[in-house]
Scaffold this motif. Structure first.
Motif, mmCIF file in Angstrom:
data_model
loop_
_atom_site.group_PDB
_atom_site.id
_atom_site.type_symbol
_atom_site.label_atom_id
_atom_site.label_comp_id
_atom_site.label_asym_id
_atom_site.label_seq_id
_atom_site.Cartn_x
_atom_site.Cartn_y
_atom_site.Cartn_z
ATOM 1 N N UNK A 185 1.053 -1.218 0.254
ATOM 2 C CA UNK A 185 -0.072 0.046 0.161
ATOM 3 C C UNK A 185 0.828 1.267 -0.040
ATOM 4 N N UNK A 186 0.747 2.027 -0.699
ATOM 5 C CA UNK A 186 1.389 3.602 -1.057
ATOM 6 C C UNK A 186 1.174 4.259 0.030
ATOM 7 N N UNK A 187 2.165 5.124 0.097
ATOM 8 C CA UNK A 187 1.932 6.228 1.411
ATOM 9 C C UNK A 187 2.120 7.557 0.666
ATOM 10 N N UNK A 188 1.594 8.668 1.217
ATOM 11 C CA UNK A 188 1.808 9.984 0.963
ATOM 12 C C UNK A 188 2.022 10.822 1.842
ATOM 13 N N UNK A 189 2.754 11.857 1.422
ATOM 14 C CA UNK A 189 2.881 13.032 2.682
ATOM 15 C C UNK A 189 3.786 12.416 3.627
ATOM 16 N N UNK A 190 4.460 11.298 3.696
ATOM 17 C CA UNK A 190 5.257 10.794 4.891
ATOM 18 C C UNK A 190 4.278 9.938 5.663
ATOM 19 N N UNK A 191 3.042 9.814 5.479
ATOM 20 C CA UNK A 191 2.236 9.119 6.574
ATOM 21 C C UNK A 191 2.276 7.676 6.400
ATOM 22 N N UNK A 192 2.574 6.939 7.483
ATOM 23 C CA UNK A 192 2.444 5.341 7.326
ATOM 24 C C UNK A 192 0.923 4.963 7.326
ATOM 25 N N UNK A 193 0.556 3.825 7.149
ATOM 26 C CA UNK A 193 -0.681 3.181 7.263
ATOM 27 C C UNK A 193 -1.377 3.253 8.689
ATOM 28 N N UNK A 194 -0.416 3.171 9.693
ATOM 29 C CA UNK A 194 -1.115 3.081 11.093
ATOM 30 C C UNK A 194 -1.104 4.691 11.483
ATOM 31 N N UNK A 195 -0.423 5.575 10.893
ATOM 32 C CA UNK A 195 -0.741 6.943 11.038
ATOM 33 C C UNK A 195 -2.099 7.421 10.599
ATOM 34 N N UNK A 196 -2.248 6.842 9.280
ATOM 35 C CA UNK A 196 -3.477 7.284 8.715
ATOM 36 C C UNK A 196 -4.930 7.010 9.522
ATOM 37 N N UNK A 197 -4.728 5.659 9.820
ATOM 38 C CA UNK A 197 -5.892 5.026 10.641
ATOM 39 C C UNK A 197 -6.167 5.802 11.975
ATOM 40 N N UNK A 198 -4.855 6.156 12.637
ATOM 41 C CA UNK A 198 -5.123 6.891 13.948
ATOM 42 C C UNK A 198 -5.756 8.322 13.651
#
Length: 314
Positions: free
Chosen positions: A1-14
Motif C-alpha cells: 500500500x502506497x503512502x503519501x506525505x510521509x504518513x504510514x498506514x498506522x498514522x492514517x488510521x489513527x
C-alpha cells in the motif's frame, strides 16, 4: 500500500479515528471554532501516536485529512455511478473494482485508490461521502460499502447473493435500520447514547473537581491572607509596645539631679507608675513578682542619678 506525505498506514488510521471522534463529540462538536477543532485534533493525535512517529503540525494534519476526504468522496461518487449501471450478475466486489478503475481515470487521481487501509473507518462517515444515500446500506467484509438506489428488497439470485463475501446477516431489509459493520442502527444509537452519557458524566465530574479545587485554593488564599493580616497587626502591636517601652525607659533612667526641682516631682511620680504597671504585668503573667520595697526603689533612683550611667537627658 502506497503512502503519501510521509504518513504510514498506522498514522492514517489513527488520524481518521481521532478526526471522527472529535467531529462527532456530542458536547463540543458543534460549538467550537475551526481553530479550536483542529487544535483538538492535533493535540489528540500527537498524544495518542506512537513515540517513534513524527510530530505532526496542524497544517500537515489538515492537509492529510483533506486528501483522504477528497479521494473518499470521489470513490463514493464512482461507486454510485457503477451501481446505477445495473449490470446483471455484477457483485459488490465487481462494482467496487469498477469504481476504483473509474477513479484512476480521473486526472486528479492518476495513482488510483490509495486509502483502502482507512476505508472501513471512513466509508460510513458523512463528511467523507458524496451525497450517497444511507438507506439499505450493505456491509461488505472485503471493504466495500454502497447503496442501491432502486432496489430496496434484493431477492435470491440477485447481485447481492452473487458475492461470496456477503452473507444473509449482512443485508438489512428494514427501511428504518442501517447496517454498519454488521450492527443495526438501534444498537448503534444505543452505543452512541451510552458514549454520550459517559462523556457527559466525565465532563460533569471534571467540572465538579475543578470547582472543588478552585474552592480549596480560594480557602487557602483566605487563610493565607488572614495569617498575613494577623502577622501585620502583631508587628504593629510589637512596634507600639517597643515604642512605649523606650519612652518609659527614658523616664525611668532620667537623671533627676539634672532637671528642675519643679519637674523632678512629676518625673518621680511617672517612674512610680511605670514600675507599678510592670509589677502588675508580671503578676498577671503568674510570674513571681520581684521583691521590691520603697527602700529598693529609692536605691534605683540613687543609682539612676549617679554619674557615668551614659543615659540621655530628659
Amino acid at each position: 500500500m502506497s503512502r503519501s506525505l510521509g504518513y504510514s498506514l498506522e498514522e492514517d488510521r489513527l488520524l481518521c479515528e481521532v478526526y471522527m471522534q472529535i467531529y462527532q463529540d456530542p458536547i463540543q462538536g458543534v460549538y467550537q471554532s475551526p481553530d479550536r477543532f483542529w487544535g483538538r485534533v492535533v493535540e489528540a493525535y500527537n498524544n495518542e501516536k506512537n513515540t517513534t512517529w513524527s510530530e505532526r503540525s496542524k497544517k500537515s494534519i489538515q492537509s492529510r485529512v483533506q486528501t483522504i476526504q477528497k479521494a473518499t468522496k470521489k470513490l463514493n461518487a464512482c461507486i454510485k455511478q457503477c451501481d446505477n449501471r445495473h449490470q446483471s450478475g455484477t457483485s459488490n466486489d465487481d462494482i467496487f473494482n469498477q469504481a476504483k478503475l473509474m477513479l484512476s481515470e480521473d486526472p486528479n487521481f492518476k495513482e488510483g485508490w490509495k486509502f483502502g487501509h482507512v476505508w472501513d473507518i471512513v466509508k460510513n462517515f458523512e463528511k467523507f461521502q458524496d451525497g450517497v444515500a444511507r438507506r439499505n446500506r450493505l456491509s461488505i467484509p472485503s471493504g466495500f460499502d454502497y447503496t442501491s438506489l432502486e432496489s430496496d428488497n434484493p431477492t435470491i439470485g440477485s447481485s447481492t447473493q452473487a458475492s461470496p463475501h456477503l452473507s444473509s446477516s449482512s443485508l438489512n431489509l428494514n427501511d428504518d435500520d442501517e447496517i454498519v459493520g454488521g450492527s443495526s442502527s438501534p444498537r448503534l444509537l444505543g452505543v452512541k447514547k451510552s458514549k454520550m452519557k459517559r462523556k457527559i458524566g466525565d465532563q460533569t465530574t471534571s467540572i465538579i473537581n475543578t470547582l472543588k479545587e478552585g474552592n480549596k485554593q480560594f480557602l487557602e488564599q483566605l487563610k493565607k491572607t488572614s495569617e498575613q493580616r494577623q502577622q501585620h497587626l502583631e508587628m504593629q502591636r510589637q512596634n507600639y509596645a517597643l515604642k512605649e517601652l523606650k519612652e518609659e525607659n527614658k523616664i525611668l533612667f532620667c537623671d533627676l539631679n539634672s532637671v528642675h526641682p519643679n519637674v523632678r516631682g512629676y518625673l518621680q511620680a511617672q517612674q512610680a507608675q511605670i514600675l507599678q504597671k510592670r509589677n502588675d504585668q508580671q503578676q498577671n503573667q503568674q510570674a513571681p513578682p520581684p521583691s521590691m520595697s520603697f527602700g529598693s526603689i529609692g536605691q534605683i533612683f540613687r543609682n539612676i542619678g549617679e554619674s557615668g550611667s551614659n543615659l540621655p537627658e530628659y
